[in-house]
Motif scaffolding. Structure first.
Motif, PDB file in Angstrom:
ATOM      1  N   LEU A   1     -26.556 -25.988   2.443  1.00 17.65           N
ATOM      2  CA  LEU A   1     -26.154 -24.667   1.989  1.00 17.65           C
ATOM      3  C   LEU A   1     -26.576 -24.517   0.533  1.00 17.65           C
ATOM      4  CD1 LEU A   1     -22.574 -23.995   3.447  1.00 17.65           C
ATOM      5  CD2 LEU A   1     -24.590 -22.554   3.729  1.00 17.65           C
ATOM      6  N   VAL A   2     -26.917 -23.292   0.141  1.00 15.56           N
ATOM      7  CA  VAL A   2     -27.308 -23.016  -1.241  1.00 15.56           C
ATOM      8  C   VAL A   2     -26.290 -22.054  -1.834  1.00 15.56           C
ATOM      9  CG1 VAL A   2     -29.103 -22.208  -2.796  1.00 15.56           C
ATOM     10  CG2 VAL A   2     -29.733 -23.286  -0.618  1.00 15.56           C
ATOM     11  N   ALA A   3     -25.659 -22.467  -2.927  1.00 15.03           N
ATOM     12  CA  ALA A   3     -24.648 -21.655  -3.595  1.00 15.03           C
ATOM     13  C   ALA A   3     -25.190 -21.115  -4.903  1.00 15.03           C
ATOM     14  CB  ALA A   3     -23.389 -22.485  -3.855  1.00 15.03           C
ATOM     15  N   SER A   4     -24.990 -19.824  -5.123  1.00 16.06           N
ATOM     16  CA  SER A   4     -25.339 -19.208  -6.402  1.00 16.06           C
ATOM     17  C   SER A   4     -24.527 -17.928  -6.545  1.00 16.06           C
ATOM     18  CB  SER A   4     -26.839 -18.904  -6.480  1.00 16.06           C
ATOM     19  OG  SER A   4     -27.183 -18.471  -7.796  1.00 16.06           O
ATOM     20  N   THR A   5     -24.659 -17.300  -7.697  1.00 14.55           N
ATOM     21  CA  THR A   5     -23.953 -16.044  -7.906  1.00 14.55           C
ATOM     22  C   THR A   5     -24.605 -14.931  -7.077  1.00 14.55           C
ATOM     23  OG1 THR A   5     -25.206 -15.817  -9.963  1.00 14.55           O
ATOM     24  CG2 THR A   5     -22.958 -16.631 -10.143  1.00 14.55           C
ATOM     25  N   PRO A   6     -23.903 -13.814  -6.867  1.00 13.02           N
ATOM     26  CA  PRO A   6     -24.298 -12.852  -5.829  1.00 13.02           C
ATOM     27  C   PRO A   6     -25.728 -12.332  -5.900  1.00 13.02           C
ATOM     28  CG  PRO A   6     -22.053 -12.401  -6.541  1.00 13.02           C
ATOM     29  CD  PRO A   6     -22.577 -13.473  -7.449  1.00 13.02           C
ATOM     30  N   SER A   7     -26.284 -12.135  -7.098  1.00 15.87           N
ATOM     31  CA  SER A   7     -27.592 -11.483  -7.178  1.00 15.87           C
ATOM     32  C   SER A   7     -28.734 -12.351  -6.647  1.00 15.87           C
ATOM     33  CB  SER A   7     -27.889 -11.056  -8.624  1.00 15.87           C
ATOM     34  OG  SER A   7     -27.994 -12.190  -9.472  1.00 15.87           O
ATOM     35  N   LEU A   8     -28.512 -13.642  -6.425  1.00  9.76           N
ATOM     36  CA  LEU A   8     -29.575 -14.500  -5.901  1.00  9.76           C
ATOM     37  C   LEU A   8     -29.515 -14.647  -4.377  1.00  9.76           C
ATOM     38  CD1 LEU A   8     -31.963 -16.196  -7.108  1.00  9.76           C
ATOM     39  CD2 LEU A   8     -30.509 -18.209  -6.799  1.00  9.76           C
ATOM     40  N   VAL A   9     -28.455 -14.154  -3.753  1.00 13.34           N
ATOM     41  CA  VAL A   9     -28.253 -14.420  -2.333  1.00 13.34           C
ATOM     42  C   VAL A   9     -29.426 -13.932  -1.484  1.00 13.34           C
ATOM     43  CG1 VAL A   9     -26.850 -13.759  -0.326  1.00 13.34           C
ATOM     44  CG2 VAL A   9     -25.746 -14.612  -2.408  1.00 13.34           C
ATOM     45  N   ASP A  10     -29.912 -12.728  -1.731  1.00 14.42           N
ATOM     46  CA  ASP A  10     -31.034 -12.215  -0.929  1.00 14.42           C
ATOM     47  C   ASP A  10     -32.270 -13.094  -1.077  1.00 14.42           C
ATOM     48  OD1 ASP A  10     -29.501 -10.154   0.040  1.00 14.42           O
ATOM     49  OD2 ASP A  10     -30.317  -8.632  -1.324  1.00 14.42           O
ATOM     50  N   ALA A  11     -32.550 -13.546  -2.304  1.00 17.76           N
ATOM     51  CA  ALA A  11     -33.712 -14.421  -2.526  1.00 17.76           C
ATOM     52  C   ALA A  11     -33.542 -15.739  -1.793  1.00 17.76           C
ATOM     53  CB  ALA A  11     -33.914 -14.659  -4.018  1.00 17.76           C
ATOM     54  N   ILE A  12     -32.324 -16.277  -1.770  1.00 18.98           N
ATOM     55  CA  ILE A  12     -32.082 -17.538  -1.054  1.00 18.98           C
ATOM     56  C   ILE A  12     -32.353 -17.352   0.432  1.00 18.98           C
ATOM     57  CG2 ILE A  12     -30.325 -19.226  -0.382  1.00 18.98           C
ATOM     58  CD1 ILE A  12     -28.935 -18.606  -3.089  1.00 18.98           C
ATOM     59  N   ILE A  13     -31.863 -16.261   0.988  1.00 19.92           N
ATOM     60  CA  ILE A  13     -32.015 -16.024   2.422  1.00 19.92           C
ATOM     61  C   ILE A  13     -33.494 -15.925   2.794  1.00 19.92           C
ATOM     62  CG2 ILE A  13     -31.591 -14.346   4.258  1.00 19.92           C
ATOM     63  CD1 ILE A  13     -28.905 -13.746   2.849  1.00 19.92           C
ATOM     64  N   THR A  14     -34.301 -15.305   1.926  1.00 24.10           N
ATOM     65  CA  THR A  14     -35.727 -15.175   2.247  1.00 24.10           C
ATOM     66  C   THR A  14     -36.441 -16.526   2.265  1.00 24.10           C
ATOM     67  OG1 THR A  14     -36.412 -14.814  -0.059  1.00 24.10           O
ATOM     68  CG2 THR A  14     -35.848 -12.862   1.248  1.00 24.10           C
TER      69      THR A  14
ATOM     70  N   LEU B   1     -36.295 -39.711  -9.986  1.00 29.89           N
ATOM     71  CA  LEU B   1     -36.979 -39.679  -8.704  1.00 29.89           C
ATOM     72  C   LEU B   1     -38.144 -38.709  -8.827  1.00 29.89           C
ATOM     73  CD1 LEU B   1     -33.875 -39.431  -6.322  1.00 29.89           C
ATOM     74  CD2 LEU B   1     -35.089 -41.495  -7.035  1.00 29.89           C
ATOM     75  N   SER B   2     -39.350 -39.247  -8.941  1.00 26.61           N
ATOM     76  CA  SER B   2     -40.527 -38.381  -9.022  1.00 26.61           C
ATOM     77  C   SER B   2     -40.757 -37.718  -7.671  1.00 26.61           C
ATOM     78  CB  SER B   2     -41.762 -39.197  -9.406  1.00 26.61           C
ATOM     79  OG  SER B   2     -41.642 -39.690 -10.715  1.00 26.61           O
ATOM     80  N   VAL B   3     -41.193 -36.460  -7.724  1.00 23.20           N
ATOM     81  CA  VAL B   3     -41.480 -35.729  -6.495  1.00 23.20           C
ATOM     82  C   VAL B   3     -42.701 -34.850  -6.711  1.00 23.20           C
ATOM     83  CG1 VAL B   3     -40.031 -33.712  -7.002  1.00 23.20           C
ATOM     84  CG2 VAL B   3     -40.433 -34.370  -4.630  1.00 23.20           C
ATOM     85  N   ARG B   4     -43.474 -34.662  -5.674  1.00 22.77           N
ATOM     86  CA  ARG B   4     -44.636 -33.782  -5.756  1.00 22.77           C
ATOM     87  C   ARG B   4     -44.170 -32.339  -5.906  1.00 22.77           C
ATOM     88  NH1 ARG B   4     -47.727 -34.096  -0.504  1.00 22.77           N
ATOM     89  NH2 ARG B   4     -47.672 -36.282  -1.145  1.00 22.77           N
ATOM     90  N   TYR B   5     -44.780 -31.625  -6.833  1.00 23.30           N
ATOM     91  CA  TYR B   5     -44.490 -30.198  -6.952  1.00 23.30           C
ATOM     92  C   TYR B   5     -45.121 -29.472  -5.771  1.00 23.30           C
ATOM     93  CZ  TYR B   5     -43.864 -25.530  -8.793  1.00 23.30           C
ATOM     94  OH  TYR B   5     -43.482 -24.210  -8.943  1.00 23.30           O
ATOM     95  N   VAL B   6     -44.289 -28.863  -4.946  1.00 22.52           N
ATOM     96  CA  VAL B   6     -44.753 -28.062  -3.814  1.00 22.52           C
ATOM     97  C   VAL B   6     -44.409 -26.621  -4.122  1.00 22.52           C
ATOM     98  CG1 VAL B   6     -44.509 -27.604  -1.339  1.00 22.52           C
ATOM     99  CG2 VAL B   6     -44.433 -29.958  -2.189  1.00 22.52           C
ATOM    100  N   PRO B   7     -45.388 -25.746  -4.260  1.00 24.64           N
ATOM    101  CA  PRO B   7     -45.086 -24.392  -4.724  1.00 24.64           C
ATOM    102  C   PRO B   7     -44.387 -23.554  -3.664  1.00 24.64           C
ATOM    103  CG  PRO B   7     -47.403 -24.572  -4.166  1.00 24.64           C
ATOM    104  CD  PRO B   7     -46.825 -25.950  -4.049  1.00 24.64           C
ATOM    105  N   TYR B   8     -43.319 -22.912  -4.084  1.00 23.20           N
ATOM    106  CA  TYR B   8     -42.761 -21.809  -3.323  1.00 23.20           C
ATOM    107  C   TYR B   8     -42.789 -20.614  -4.261  1.00 23.20           C
ATOM    108  CZ  TYR B   8     -39.818 -18.598  -0.876  1.00 23.20           C
ATOM    109  OH  TYR B   8     -39.368 -17.460  -0.254  1.00 23.20           O
ATOM    110  N   ASN B   9     -43.607 -19.631  -3.959  1.00 20.12           N
ATOM    111  CA  ASN B   9     -43.796 -18.469  -4.842  1.00 20.12           C
ATOM    112  C   ASN B   9     -43.292 -17.191  -4.187  1.00 20.12           C
ATOM    113  OD1 ASN B   9     -46.974 -19.943  -5.134  1.00 20.12           O
ATOM    114  ND2 ASN B   9     -45.349 -20.243  -6.632  1.00 20.12           N
ATOM    115  N   ALA B  10     -42.268 -17.316  -3.330  1.00 22.39           N
ATOM    116  CA  ALA B  10     -41.706 -16.200  -2.555  1.00 22.39           C
ATOM    117  C   ALA B  10     -42.593 -15.923  -1.342  1.00 22.39           C
ATOM    118  CB  ALA B  10     -41.518 -14.947  -3.404  1.00 22.39           C
ATOM    119  N   PRO B  11     -42.075 -15.196  -0.360  1.00 20.78           N
ATOM    120  CA  PRO B  11     -42.855 -14.958   0.862  1.00 20.78           C
ATOM    121  C   PRO B  11     -43.969 -13.943   0.628  1.00 20.78           C
ATOM    122  CG  PRO B  11     -40.777 -13.773   0.961  1.00 20.78           C
ATOM    123  CD  PRO B  11     -40.731 -14.616  -0.281  1.00 20.78           C
ATOM    124  N   GLY B  12     -44.943 -13.948   1.513  1.00 20.73           N
ATOM    125  CA  GLY B  12     -46.047 -12.996   1.409  1.00 20.73           C
ATOM    126  C   GLY B  12     -46.988 -13.131   2.577  1.00 20.73           C
ATOM    127  N   ALA B  13     -47.850 -12.138   2.741  1.00 25.76           N
ATOM    128  CA  ALA B  13     -48.838 -12.137   3.817  1.00 25.76           C
ATOM    129  C   ALA B  13     -50.238 -12.252   3.219  1.00 25.76           C
ATOM    130  CB  ALA B  13     -48.730 -10.856   4.649  1.00 25.76           C
TER     131      ALA B  13
END
Length: 402
Positions: free
Chosen positions: A32-45, A202-214
């Motif tokens: 689950l991802v918790a944040s304040t209300p204005s981020l909820v739509d972005a989390i769902i996407t 813990l090193s991790v590879r940067y995997v880009p998430y730049n929001a959804p798109g077509a």
């Protein structure tokens, strides 16, 4: 097992955590991802379930009021800040504590109900360690990929914890947590600031998430001329308005005069603020950068770390034109690596930007350095490879609970 991800409501701070959330879900764990209300739509996407906690704080307004942009060069060594810069750091720290204060009650209430085994939090989301301390569970701090993150490095004679931060814990009758159980760091090793960390890294590879798109049809075919991307992030206009569009307009004028294929990748707010753009400039509104950059020979951007690392993944030479302290650090590190160039906001002219872009297109050494950065990023562990580490940490809590 149950993993709670949390961040304050700023997409560029949440997006670097998204691939890890996917990896945990793919491994069969509850997320689950918790944040304040204005981020909820972005989390769902992003395909992850969200829960709203607390209330939103106007971070952008505070940035404008506090004049967090257009200042002098920021030193890469955080121990060499002048008095003005130290006061800006204090101002930003107090803002982050205020954000935590607005989140903590609801986050603790939800965590007590849902009973996560581990909390993974964006590194300056200070509500998370409070909730974890109340529940007696470990936390892992996830950085956004900056060369250094607040609280990550061990400092001799470091400052005491802010009293307001301590009060967040006192409210629940628990001791302040000075460091997480581990840090997750997507910054490539060659770009990191030297020093010991407050907890295992813990090193991790940067995997880009730049929001959804077509994928647009014009992007399917390779360009007939060298393609240069111009982008200015997702939040700069929101934070400082016209101070951004002036620099961005300079960059557009400079690059559009070079006879290259220019793609302006911006969000709707930035596009509206710009008004008319020169003929021949293709506007790609809200196109994810990871779709566009494989076809580009260079990129001009604001120095955001997400933009810089996404360009790094595809070996694209970069010009950073910076106004904020964190952007200046990114620009300096890029320039030092040879994979890019850096201009401060008060150094820019149309001609200077034009000259730097010409160099990026022609300089084979810069292109080789960009390819080295690409290989280095690719060599880091994928987010899925970190899942066993997190399961081991979470298992300590799960074992105690059963």
């Amino acid at each position: 097992m149950r993993f709670l991800l949390t961040t304050f409501a700023w997409p560029s701070h949440y997006y670097p955590m998204v691939p890890l959330g996917w990896a945990l879900r793919a491994a069969g764990h509850e997320v689950l991802v918790a944040s304040t209300p204005s981020l909820v739509d972005a989390i769902i996407t992003t395909g992850l379930p969200a829960v709203a906690v607390g209330k939103d704080i106007d971070i952008a307004g505070r940035a404008r009021d506090g004049k967090l942009h257009d200042h002098e060069r920021w030193p890469t060594d955080p121990n060499r800040l002048n008095n003005v810069q130290q006061n800006l750091v204090k101002q930003m720290s107090h803002t982050m504590v205020d954000v935590a204060d607005a989140m903590t009650d609801d986050l603790v209430r939800f965590a007590r109900s849902w009973q996560p085994d581990l909390i993974v939090h964006e590194s300056i989301t200070f509500a998370a360690p409070v909730a974890a301390e109340v529940l007696g569970i470990p936390t892992v701090a996830h950085t956004v990929g900056m060369p250094f993150a607040p609280g990550m490095m061990v400092k001799k004679d470091g400052p005491a914890l802010l009293p307001a931060y301590v009060r967040l814990y006192q409210k629940f009758g628990v001791a302040p947590r000075a460091a997480p159980s581990a840090w997750i760091d997507p910054c490539p090793p060659s770009m990191r600031m030297p020093g010991e960390t407050t907890a295992p890294r813990l090193s991790v590879r940067y995997v880009p998430y730049n929001a959804p798109g077509a994928m647009p049809t014009w992007l399917i075919e390779p360009p007939t001329r060298p393609r240069v991307c111009i982008t200015w992030g997702t939040s700069a206009v929101q934070m400082i308005g016209d101070a951004v569009t002036g620099l961005l307009s300079q960059a557009i004028e400079a690059v559009s005069s070079l006879g290259v294929d220019v793609v302006l990748s911006v969000n709707a707010a930035t596009r509206a603020a710009l008004g008319t753009v020169p003929d021949g400039v293709r506007v790609a509104e809200s196109l994810p950068l990871h779709m566009l950059l494989p076809s580009c020979r260079a990129i001009v951007h604001q120095g955001g770390v997400g933009t810089a690392l996404t360009a790094g993944i595809y070996g694209v030479p970069q010009l950073a034109v910076t106004q904020f302290s964190d952007q200046m650090t990114v620009g300096d590190v890029l320039a030092a690596s040879g994979a890019g160039h850096h201009l401060l906001h008060d150094e820019t002219t149309v001609e200077r930007i034009k000259s730097h872009v010409v160099e990026l297109l022609d300089d084979q050494e810069c292109r080789k350095a960009a390819k080295r950065l690409q290989r280095e990023i690719a060599s880091q562990p994928a987010p899925a490879e970190l899942v066993p580490n997190l399961v081991e940490l979470a298992g300590r809590r799960a074992s105690a609970r059963t």
